[in-house]
Design a protein around this motif. Structure first.
Motif, PDB file in Angstrom:
ATOM      1  N   ILE A  23     -37.523 -23.661   8.857  1.00  0.00           N
ATOM      2  CA  ILE A  23     -37.422 -22.210   8.658  1.00  0.00           C
ATOM      3  C   ILE A  23     -38.530 -21.733   7.721  1.00  0.00           C
ATOM      4  CG2 ILE A  23     -35.992 -20.368   7.677  1.00  0.00           C
ATOM      5  CD1 ILE A  23     -33.535 -22.003   8.567  1.00  0.00           C
ATOM      6  N   VAL A  24     -38.749 -22.485   6.655  1.00  0.00           N
ATOM      7  CA  VAL A  24     -39.807 -22.138   5.705  1.00  0.00           C
ATOM      8  C   VAL A  24     -41.179 -22.371   6.332  1.00  0.00           C
ATOM      9  CG1 VAL A  24     -40.754 -22.604   3.413  1.00  0.00           C
ATOM     10  CG2 VAL A  24     -38.280 -22.732   3.786  1.00  0.00           C
ATOM     11  N   SER A  25     -41.326 -23.493   7.041  1.00  0.00           N
ATOM     12  CA  SER A  25     -42.620 -23.830   7.636  1.00  0.00           C
ATOM     13  C   SER A  25     -43.031 -22.840   8.720  1.00  0.00           C
ATOM     14  CB  SER A  25     -42.574 -25.246   8.220  1.00  0.00           C
ATOM     15  OG  SER A  25     -42.454 -26.207   7.201  1.00  0.00           O
ATOM     16  N   ALA A  26     -42.070 -22.289   9.462  1.00  0.00           N
ATOM     17  CA  ALA A  26     -42.400 -21.335  10.523  1.00  0.00           C
ATOM     18  C   ALA A  26     -43.127 -20.123   9.955  1.00  0.00           C
ATOM     19  CB  ALA A  26     -41.124 -20.896  11.241  1.00  0.00           C
ATOM     20  N   TYR A  27     -42.663 -19.650   8.809  1.00  0.00           N
ATOM     21  CA  TYR A  27     -43.319 -18.521   8.142  1.00  0.00           C
ATOM     22  C   TYR A  27     -44.753 -18.884   7.762  1.00  0.00           C
ATOM     23  CZ  TYR A  27     -44.607 -15.663   4.103  1.00  0.00           C
ATOM     24  OH  TYR A  27     -45.290 -14.880   3.214  1.00  0.00           O
ATOM     25  N   GLY A  55     -36.286 -14.724  -1.027  1.00  0.00           N
ATOM     26  CA  GLY A  55     -34.906 -14.472  -0.631  1.00  0.00           C
ATOM     27  C   GLY A  55     -34.393 -15.484   0.374  1.00  0.00           C
ATOM     28  N   ILE A  56     -35.241 -15.848   1.338  1.00  0.00           N
ATOM     29  CA  ILE A  56     -34.808 -16.788   2.371  1.00  0.00           C
ATOM     30  C   ILE A  56     -34.638 -18.186   1.793  1.00  0.00           C
ATOM     31  CG2 ILE A  56     -37.068 -17.573   3.201  1.00  0.00           C
ATOM     32  CD1 ILE A  56     -34.167 -16.499   5.458  1.00  0.00           C
ATOM     33  N   ILE A  57     -35.442 -18.530   0.774  1.00  0.00           N
ATOM     34  CA  ILE A  57     -35.333 -19.858   0.163  1.00  0.00           C
ATOM     35  C   ILE A  57     -34.026 -19.982  -0.610  1.00  0.00           C
ATOM     36  CG2 ILE A  57     -36.369 -21.402  -1.547  1.00  0.00           C
ATOM     37  CD1 ILE A  57     -39.098 -20.296  -0.684  1.00  0.00           C
ATOM     38  N   MET A  58     -33.666 -18.934  -1.350  1.00  0.00           N
ATOM     39  CA  MET A  58     -32.393 -18.959  -2.071  1.00  0.00           C
ATOM     40  C   MET A  58     -31.210 -19.044  -1.114  1.00  0.00           C
ATOM     41  SD  MET A  58     -32.830 -19.011  -5.314  1.00  0.00           S
ATOM     42  CE  MET A  58     -31.137 -18.676  -5.776  1.00  0.00           C
ATOM     43  N   GLY A  66     -23.995 -11.175   0.781  1.00  0.00           N
ATOM     44  CA  GLY A  66     -24.370 -12.121   1.823  1.00  0.00           C
ATOM     45  C   GLY A  66     -25.868 -12.067   2.083  1.00  0.00           C
ATOM     46  N   TRP A  67     -26.408 -13.119   2.696  1.00  0.00           N
ATOM     47  CA  TRP A  67     -27.865 -13.187   2.857  1.00  0.00           C
ATOM     48  C   TRP A  67     -28.372 -12.221   3.920  1.00  0.00           C
ATOM     49  CZ3 TRP A  67     -30.465 -14.717   7.300  1.00  0.00           C
ATOM     50  CH2 TRP A  67     -29.719 -15.365   8.293  1.00  0.00           C
ATOM     51  N   HIS A  68     -27.546 -11.872   4.905  1.00  0.00           N
ATOM     52  CA  HIS A  68     -27.984 -10.928   5.941  1.00  0.00           C
ATOM     53  C   HIS A  68     -28.286  -9.549   5.339  1.00  0.00           C
ATOM     54  CE1 HIS A  68     -27.105 -13.473   9.460  1.00  0.00           C
ATOM     55  NE2 HIS A  68     -26.055 -13.914   8.774  1.00  0.00           N
TER      56      HIS A  68
END
Length: 412
Positions: free
Chosen positions: A47-51, A25-28, A159-161
């Motif tokens: 953002i992706v790397s932090a996960y 979801g966060i990638i989209m 929305g993404w939120h």
């Protein structure tokens, strides 16, 4: 036994599917997050790397915890905490807060992956363990394939939120299902070649110990191979949607469809890879993986040079097909050389390689894309394939090891 394996495979497949859809979801949403917070490609990659940083740091400790506490308990608790932090993703108001939440989500999810692999090992016999594991892990590409079809419309409508809040509900649904319905582990029996395990899951004094797993050179070579393969897969998962949206100018829903086809191919190849390894290549590891890696390298070159969206997607599909055929023998060989009572630790080591690649790739590709081009960014992925090929040459199973692992007791 087959009923136990089948029910376990279904429930663990659904568990992994929930995790993957939530993660995707966060990638989209990356293009929208970039617009909202004014972020560049490197910051979006962060953002992706932090996960994955949180995931990688706690994967091995998480595997040890699975061996000590039990796979079912880790998965059930992990799903509840995963839902909590997935919901928190939708409540952030800035870049720094988003980085922190994604890191903590990785920390929470880290013990769950080795726990899932351990749960498979505890509930299957050796004859069909890799095939069962392949079915469970097929949730990864399948979830990544259907996630755009689910998440993209949700993001477009709410929305993404709010989408993050909705995805969190999936974890709350699965947690009690796993706790109450995941079958018990199969009983372990003695073997002339393998020390027995006690019924409480503790190993006998002669069984493999944690320190033996950490000193096992084969596991570290397999980990390095998976690092190289994951470098490529993470690069595709992170940057292909953004590439199709920003360079090829596809709409978000069109991007979701184009990104789904290669992942559906990967899902089928994942299952086929497990079956082929169990059936024909159990003692011919390199014969299966090296040709597949070389073909993946060829199609990566063709993908970089492609001109149309159709060509790009077809070549990406071929790459993921051959990489999926390669990843299952890596998992299968790990399950052969590491007994079930320390499989959480062994799986944690193996998966730490994949997650370390997932830390490096989004930011590295983001920097290359920012300073050069998407083509150069995809070219960076050749390093992962080269590393996997070279490392695979050092994977050897001695004759006595091959005979020994075939005689492991059920559930070991």
């Amino acid at each position: 036994m087959k009923k136990t394996a089948s029910i376990s495979a279904l429930l663990l497949f659904l568990t992994l599917l929930v995790e993957v859809i939530g993660t995707f979801g966060i990638i989209m949403a990356l293009p929208l997050i970039g617009e909202e917070f004014g972020l560049n490609s490197v910051e979006l990659g962060a953002i992706v790397s932090a996960y994955f940083l949180g995931f990688a740091l706690f994967t091995i400790p998480g595997g040890v915890a699975a061996d000590k506490v039990g796979s079912k308990r880790i998965i059930s608790i992990g799903l509840v905490l995963w839902a909590l932090f997935t919901a928190c993703t939708g409540l952030v108001t800035g870049f720094a807060m988003l980085i922190a939440v994604r890191f903590l989500l990785g920390v929470i999810q880290a013990p769950m992956s080795p726990s899932i692999l351990k749960a498979v090992g505890e509930r299957t016999t050796l004859e069909y363990r890799t095939t069962t594991n392949a079915v469970v892990l097929a949730a990864d590409p399948f979830g990544s394939a259907i996630a755009p079809l689910i998440v993209a419309p949700l993001i477009a409508m709410t929305g993404w939120h709010k989408t993050s809040l909705l995805l969190a509900l999936l974890g709350l649904i699965m947690a009690p299902v796993i706790y109450f319905f995941l079958p018990r582990s199969l009983p372990a029996g003695p073997s002339p070649k393998q020390p027995a395990q006690q019924s409480d899951g503790q190993s006998s004094p002669l069984a493999m110990k944690l320190t033996d797993v950490l000193r096992n050179g084969q596991i570290w070579r397999l980990t390095l191979m998976l690092f190289g393969i994951s470098l490529v897969m993470t690069g595709f998962l992170t940057w292909v949607p953004t590439y199709l949206t920003t360079v090829k100018h596809l709409e978000l829903t069109q991007t979701g469809f184009a990104a789904s086809l290669p992942l559906l191919v990967a899902m089928l190849a994942n299952i086929a890879g497990g079956w082929l390894y169990d059936r024909f290549f159990r003692d011919k590891f390199r014969l299966m993986v090296i040709p597949a890696l070389l073909l993946a390298s060829l199609f990566l070159v063709l993908m970089i040079r492609s001109g149309s969206v159709v060509e790009f997607v077809l070549y990406e599909s071929a790459i993921l097909l051959f990489l999926s055929l390669t990843s299952q023998p890596i998992m299968g060989l790990t399950m052969r050389i590491i007994p079930a009572h320390v499989l959480g630790t062994g799986s944690g080591i193996l998966l730490s390689g994949a997650k370390t690649a997932s830390i490096i790739t989004p930011v590295a590709m983001g920097a290359i894309i920012t300073h050069f081009s998407f083509e150069a960014g995809f070219g960076f992925l050749m390093l992962g394939l080269a590393l996997a090929v070279v490392t695979s040459l050092g994977i050897r199973i001695k004759p006595f090891e091959s005979k020994q692992v075939h005689k492991l007791p059920p559930g070991a």
